[in-house]
Design an enzyme around this catalytic site. Sequence first.
Site, PDB file in Angstrom:
ATOM      1  N   ARG A  14     -13.313  -8.596   1.509  1.00  0.00           N
ATOM      2  CA  ARG A  14     -11.921  -8.260   1.196  1.00  0.00           C
ATOM      3  C   ARG A  14     -11.049  -9.498   1.423  1.00  0.00           C
ATOM      4  O   ARG A  14     -10.211  -9.843   0.602  1.00  0.00           O
ATOM      5  CB  ARG A  14     -11.425  -7.119   2.097  1.00  0.00           C
ATOM      6  CG  ARG A  14     -11.967  -5.747   1.755  1.00  0.00           C
ATOM      7  CD  ARG A  14     -11.453  -5.253   0.421  1.00  0.00           C
ATOM      8  NE  ARG A  14      -9.990  -5.176   0.393  1.00  0.00           N
ATOM      9  CZ  ARG A  14      -9.258  -4.171   0.875  1.00  0.00           C
ATOM     10  NH1 ARG A  14      -9.851  -3.124   1.395  1.00  0.00           N
ATOM     11  NH2 ARG A  14      -7.938  -4.186   0.793  1.00  0.00           N
ATOM     12  N   GLN A  26     -10.084  -3.901  -3.421  1.00  0.00           N
ATOM     13  CA  GLN A  26     -11.371  -3.417  -2.928  1.00  0.00           C
ATOM     14  C   GLN A  26     -12.487  -3.739  -3.922  1.00  0.00           C
ATOM     15  O   GLN A  26     -13.550  -4.233  -3.557  1.00  0.00           O
ATOM     16  CB  GLN A  26     -11.285  -1.900  -2.697  1.00  0.00           C
ATOM     17  CG  GLN A  26     -12.575  -1.300  -2.198  1.00  0.00           C
ATOM     18  CD  GLN A  26     -12.917  -1.788  -0.799  1.00  0.00           C
ATOM     19  OE1 GLN A  26     -12.104  -1.685   0.102  1.00  0.00           O
ATOM     20  NE2 GLN A  26     -14.102  -2.325  -0.611  1.00  0.00           N
ATOM     21  N   CYS A  80     -16.392   1.568   0.696  1.00  0.00           N
ATOM     22  CA  CYS A  80     -15.175   0.772   0.919  1.00  0.00           C
ATOM     23  C   CYS A  80     -14.698   0.849   2.359  1.00  0.00           C
ATOM     24  O   CYS A  80     -13.983  -0.037   2.817  1.00  0.00           O
ATOM     25  CB  CYS A  80     -14.082   1.199  -0.046  1.00  0.00           C
ATOM     26  SG  CYS A  80     -13.689   2.958   0.073  1.00  0.00           S
ATOM     27  N   ARG A 104       0.886  -1.182   0.000  1.00  0.00           N
ATOM     28  CA  ARG A 104       0.000   0.000   0.000  1.00  0.00           C
ATOM     29  C   ARG A 104       0.913   1.218   0.000  1.00  0.00           C
ATOM     30  O   ARG A 104       1.588   1.490   0.985  1.00  0.00           O
ATOM     31  CB  ARG A 104      -0.903  -0.013   1.229  1.00  0.00           C
ATOM     32  CG  ARG A 104      -1.533   1.331   1.509  1.00  0.00           C
ATOM     33  CD  ARG A 104      -2.625   1.261   2.536  1.00  0.00           C
ATOM     34  NE  ARG A 104      -3.814   0.666   1.963  1.00  0.00           N
ATOM     35  CZ  ARG A 104      -5.018   0.739   2.515  1.00  0.00           C
ATOM     36  NH1 ARG A 104      -5.199   1.348   3.663  1.00  0.00           N
ATOM     37  NH2 ARG A 104      -6.063   0.178   1.929  1.00  0.00           N
ATOM     38  N   ASP A 144     -17.208   6.834  -1.119  1.00  0.00           N
ATOM     39  CA  ASP A 144     -15.912   6.748  -0.459  1.00  0.00           C
ATOM     40  C   ASP A 144     -15.693   8.093   0.237  1.00  0.00           C
ATOM     41  O   ASP A 144     -16.418   9.062  -0.035  1.00  0.00           O
ATOM     42  CB  ASP A 144     -14.826   6.486  -1.525  1.00  0.00           C
ATOM     43  CG  ASP A 144     -13.435   6.285  -0.944  1.00  0.00           C
ATOM     44  OD1 ASP A 144     -13.302   6.157   0.292  1.00  0.00           O
ATOM     45  OD2 ASP A 144     -12.467   6.250  -1.738  1.00  0.00           O
ATOM     46  N   HIS A 192      -7.284   0.934  -6.411  1.00  0.00           N
ATOM     47  CA  HIS A 192      -7.509   0.059  -5.244  1.00  0.00           C
ATOM     48  C   HIS A 192      -8.187  -1.227  -5.740  1.00  0.00           C
ATOM     49  O   HIS A 192      -9.346  -1.481  -5.439  1.00  0.00           O
ATOM     50  CB  HIS A 192      -8.364   0.798  -4.211  1.00  0.00           C
ATOM     51  CG  HIS A 192      -8.347   0.188  -2.850  1.00  0.00           C
ATOM     52  ND1 HIS A 192      -7.565  -0.905  -2.521  1.00  0.00           N
ATOM     53  CD2 HIS A 192      -9.019   0.515  -1.701  1.00  0.00           C
ATOM     54  CE1 HIS A 192      -7.767  -1.217  -1.252  1.00  0.00           C
ATOM     55  NE2 HIS A 192      -8.640  -0.374  -0.736  1.00  0.00           N
TER      56      HIS A 192
HETATM   57  N1  NVA Z   1      -9.955   6.761  -1.256  1.00  0.00           N
HETATM   58  C1  NVA Z   1      -9.605   6.274   0.052  1.00  0.00           C
HETATM   59  C2  NVA Z   1      -9.838   4.793   0.134  1.00  0.00           C
HETATM   60  C3  NVA Z   1      -9.574   4.196   1.485  1.00  0.00           C
HETATM   61  C4  NVA Z   1      -9.742   2.722   1.481  1.00  0.00           C
HETATM   62  C5  NVA Z   1      -8.161   6.620   0.362  1.00  0.00           C
HETATM   63  O1  NVA Z   1      -7.327   6.505  -0.531  1.00  0.00           O
HETATM   64  O2  NVA Z   1      -7.890   7.013   1.499  1.00  0.00           O
HETATM   65  N1   CP Z   2     -11.124  -0.228   2.461  1.00  0.00           N
HETATM   66  C1   CP Z   2      -9.845  -0.251   2.886  1.00  0.00           C
HETATM   67  O1   CP Z   2      -8.885  -0.452   2.118  1.00  0.00           O
HETATM   68  O2   CP Z   2      -9.700  -0.094   4.230  1.00  0.00           O
HETATM   69  P1   CP Z   2      -8.343   0.182   5.002  1.00  0.00           P
HETATM   70  O3   CP Z   2      -7.817   1.497   4.536  1.00  0.00           O
HETATM   71  O4   CP Z   2      -8.718   0.175   6.464  1.00  0.00           O
HETATM   72  O5   CP Z   2      -7.372  -0.923   4.681  1.00  0.00           O
END
Ligand code: NVA
Ligand code: CP
Length: 306
Positions: free
Chosen positions: A290, A133, A262, A103, A222, A130
Amino acid sequence: MKRDFIHITDFTGEEIHQTLNLAAKVKRSIKNGERFLPLRYKTMAMIFAKPSTRTRVSFETGMEQLGGHAIFLGPNDIGIGKREAIKDIARVISRYDDIIMARLFDHEHIKELAEYSSVPVINGLTDFNHPCQIMADIMTIQEHRGDLNDLKVAFIGDGNNVAHSWINLAARLSMHFAIATPEGFEPDTEVVKKAREEGLSKIDVVRDPEEAVEDADIIYTDVWASMGEEDQAAEKKKKFQNYQISKELLKRAKDNYYVMHCLPAHRGEEITDKVMESKRSIVFDEAENRMHAQKAIILKLMEIEY
Ligand code: NVA
Ligand code: CP
């Protein structure tokens, strides 16, 4: 040739269906108390440059359920792009572990990680995509609806990483995908163009949330400010005021609609507390999936039978 899962479009439509079937099978057997350990003695390195609840816990637990082990590497451990070159990290970790999940902020960084790794790399979120997801999302939709026929998905909010992976999915599976965003927050035009060129789906980028939600099966949202955008949160909150999923907005949807997010959710911003808690909200099934979807992605990339 090793395979990676950096974008939804790294899989063909058929591979997406196969992976969803495998995910359903893995989920069923875990629920039935069966334990196969196809990943015995296999290890996953998990590199996190950003925080996480679902991604970390679902990957780590999923590896354990299949008999493997996951190693958590937080922002202070690896220092992607800071402590040493990404290509060096990729080659070193490939010597220890059987698979990598990362990540990261910069999407180019995960592409570089994949290029130099000799083991599969899974994208656990970048600023641009992502994909894990969206695999869990489509699995959840299939479970609740029974099929994916004549699906209309309305995405309300930011044309962000999650939205881009949805549009990538629309390049592989047929659907009507409508996204409503404030001006300046539209999804990447290249991503939209490429998905349209595949000719499988109808993709609408609109301003009006009501237009997007009209006759939708799935209403998705989101957070307004993603991880790394904390300094823009107050400004975005103002610009996104009309992009909240509320009971009122949902009147436009099909009768048997579902609401998805998400997570993490900011109740009172992109979604009301009432909608989150309503019977039509399937956000926790989505979060659970997930783990099952990712186990299937791992097995597929490692070419391991289940
Ligand atoms: N768009 C959000 C998704 C979190 C799972 C982010 O990147 O923080
Ligand atoms: N939806 C998602 O990726 O959650 P986290 O950021 O908690 O991993």
